[in-house]
Design a protein around this motif. Structure first.
Motif, PDB file in Angstrom:
ATOM      1  N   UNK A 129     104.294  12.866  62.434  1.00  0.00           N
ATOM      2  CA  UNK A 129     104.886  13.561  61.282  1.00  0.00           C
ATOM      3  C   UNK A 129     103.906  14.494  60.586  1.00  0.00           C
ATOM      4  N   UNK A 130     102.614  14.466  60.972  1.00  0.00           N
ATOM      5  CA  UNK A 130     101.609  15.287  60.289  1.00  0.00           C
ATOM      6  C   UNK A 130     100.780  16.106  61.269  1.00  0.00           C
ATOM      7  N   UNK A 131     101.445  16.632  62.276  1.00  0.00           N
ATOM      8  CA  UNK A 131     100.735  17.487  63.234  1.00  0.00           C
ATOM      9  C   UNK A 131     100.317  18.826  62.629  1.00  0.00           C
ATOM     10  N   UNK A 132     100.842  19.137  61.461  1.00  0.00           N
ATOM     11  CA  UNK A 132     100.472  20.402  60.816  1.00  0.00           C
ATOM     12  C   UNK A 132      99.167  20.292  60.035  1.00  0.00           C
ATOM     13  N   UNK A 133      98.637  19.083  59.884  1.00  0.00           N
ATOM     14  CA  UNK A 133      97.381  18.873  59.167  1.00  0.00           C
ATOM     15  C   UNK A 133      96.378  18.216  60.109  1.00  0.00           C
ATOM     16  N   UNK A 134      95.300  18.921  60.399  1.00  0.00           N
ATOM     17  CA  UNK A 134      94.309  18.411  61.347  1.00  0.00           C
ATOM     18  C   UNK A 134      93.698  17.095  60.859  1.00  0.00           C
ATOM     19  N   UNK A 135      93.378  17.044  59.568  1.00  0.00           N
ATOM     20  CA  UNK A 135      92.734  15.845  59.030  1.00  0.00           C
ATOM     21  C   UNK A 135      93.654  14.626  59.131  1.00  0.00           C
ATOM     22  N   UNK A 136      94.921  14.799  58.763  1.00  0.00           N
ATOM     23  CA  UNK A 136      95.855  13.680  58.827  1.00  0.00           C
ATOM     24  C   UNK A 136      96.226  13.329  60.262  1.00  0.00           C
ATOM     25  N   UNK A 137      96.294  14.349  61.116  1.00  0.00           N
ATOM     26  CA  UNK A 137      96.573  14.107  62.532  1.00  0.00           C
ATOM     27  C   UNK A 137      95.469  13.262  63.157  1.00  0.00           C
ATOM     28  N   UNK A 138      94.225  13.655  62.922  1.00  0.00           N
ATOM     29  CA  UNK A 138      93.091  12.911  63.476  1.00  0.00           C
ATOM     30  C   UNK A 138      93.024  11.501  62.878  1.00  0.00           C
ATOM     31  N   UNK A 139      93.277  11.402  61.582  1.00  0.00           N
ATOM     32  CA  UNK A 139      93.263  10.085  60.936  1.00  0.00           C
ATOM     33  C   UNK A 139      94.304   9.161  61.556  1.00  0.00           C
ATOM     34  N   UNK A 140      95.507   9.679  61.742  1.00  0.00           N
ATOM     35  CA  UNK A 140      96.566   8.881  62.346  1.00  0.00           C
ATOM     36  C   UNK A 140      96.243   8.478  63.770  1.00  0.00           C
ATOM     37  N   UNK A 141      95.673   9.403  64.544  1.00  0.00           N
ATOM     38  CA  UNK A 141      95.321   9.108  65.935  1.00  0.00           C
ATOM     39  C   UNK A 141      94.230   8.048  66.022  1.00  0.00           C
ATOM     40  N   UNK A 142      93.244   8.138  65.141  1.00  0.00           N
ATOM     41  CA  UNK A 142      92.160   7.149  65.148  1.00  0.00           C
ATOM     42  C   UNK A 142      92.684   5.749  64.825  1.00  0.00           C
ATOM     43  N   UNK A 143      93.534   5.658  63.803  1.00  0.00           N
ATOM     44  CA  UNK A 143      94.081   4.360  63.446  1.00  0.00           C
ATOM     45  C   UNK A 143      95.073   3.866  64.494  1.00  0.00           C
ATOM     46  N   UNK A 144      95.766   4.777  65.132  1.00  0.00           N
ATOM     47  CA  UNK A 144      96.659   4.413  66.231  1.00  0.00           C
ATOM     48  C   UNK A 144      95.856   3.802  67.375  1.00  0.00           C
ATOM     49  N   UNK A 145      94.740   4.445  67.731  1.00  0.00           N
ATOM     50  CA  UNK A 145      93.891   3.937  68.811  1.00  0.00           C
ATOM     51  C   UNK A 145      93.331   2.553  68.472  1.00  0.00           C
ATOM     52  N   UNK A 146      92.915   2.380  67.204  1.00  0.00           N
ATOM     53  CA  UNK A 146      92.382   1.075  66.813  1.00  0.00           C
ATOM     54  C   UNK A 146      93.466   0.001  66.883  1.00  0.00           C
TER      55      UNK A 146
END
Length: 216
Positions: free
Chosen positions: A67-84
């Motif tokens: 839902x936040x692919x338009x924001x690099x910071x939120x995209x990366x944050x979500x991906x990192x927590x998803x991976x964890x």
């Protein structure tokens, strides 16, 4: 004739004593195996809870970064927590496999080897799942701010948090290596016992009782 009768009586007594020892060993084995199984039960259900929590977090963080692919910071944050969160699932699945593969009908030595594999996982692999949080607390905070306030966190959090996180990460690695050096073996063992958990320690102690009885 009296000597033959004495030998026969001695053999009968020895046979009965052996049967008594075998029965005592059987009863001790059954009770201690049940104790070991019961000691590991909370660990099993704890991993089931971790698996469920990991699945919920994985879905939650996946929906967030999609839902936040338009924001690099939120995209990366979500991906990192998803991976964890995926790592949380993998850790729970591995531990559940180690627990369910313990065959309590096998010889005690085989069961002890299975517990050793479980112990190695809990003391050498699973604890590292918490290590990334020296840095992951920042992506988690970014996600929380977006959920609660609909606003990004201040960049100063990263400027301060990243150096502190890296320092904490390196300090933790150094501490682990320092405590597991031979001259400080007792410190490392204490840490490992804490990571292994009391349930696993009780299960190992129950099996050790069987081994001691067999040797006596």
């Amino acid at each position: 004739m009296e000597l033959d009768e004495l030998k026969l009586a001695w053999q009968t007594l020895d046979r009965r004593l052996q049967q008594s020892n075998e029965l005592s060993l059987h009863l001790l084995r059954e009770s201690r195996i049940d104790k070991a199984r019961a000691s590991l039960r909370p660990l099993f259900w704890g991993q089931v809870v971790q698996l469920v929590v990991g699945f919920v977090l994985t879905v939650t963080f996946a929906r967030f970064w999609i839902a936040h692919t338009d924001s690099l910071a939120l995209l990366v944050s979500g991906l990192l927590m998803h991976a964890w969160s995926v790592g949380l699932i993998v850790s729970a699945v591995m531990e559940l496999l180690l627990l369910t593969r313990i065959d309590y009908a096998r010889p005690v030595l085989t069961i002890q080897k299975s517990l050793l594999h479980l112990r190695l996982w809990r003391t050498r692999v699973a604890p590292w799942l918490g290590l990334p949080f020296w840095l992951l607390w920042m992506p988690l905070m970014a996600i929380a701010f977006e959920w609660l306030f609909g606003a990004p966190i201040d960049d100063s959090v990263y400027y301060v948090g990243v150096p502190i996180g890296i320092a904490g990460l390196l300090a933790t690695l150094w501490w682990y290596r320092w405590t597991h050096q031979p001259q400080r073996r007792h410190v490392g063992q204490a840490l490992d016992e804490g990571n292994a958990g009391r349930g696993l320690a009780r299960a190992q102690a129950a099996l050790d009782e069987i081994v001691r009885f067999e040797r006596e």
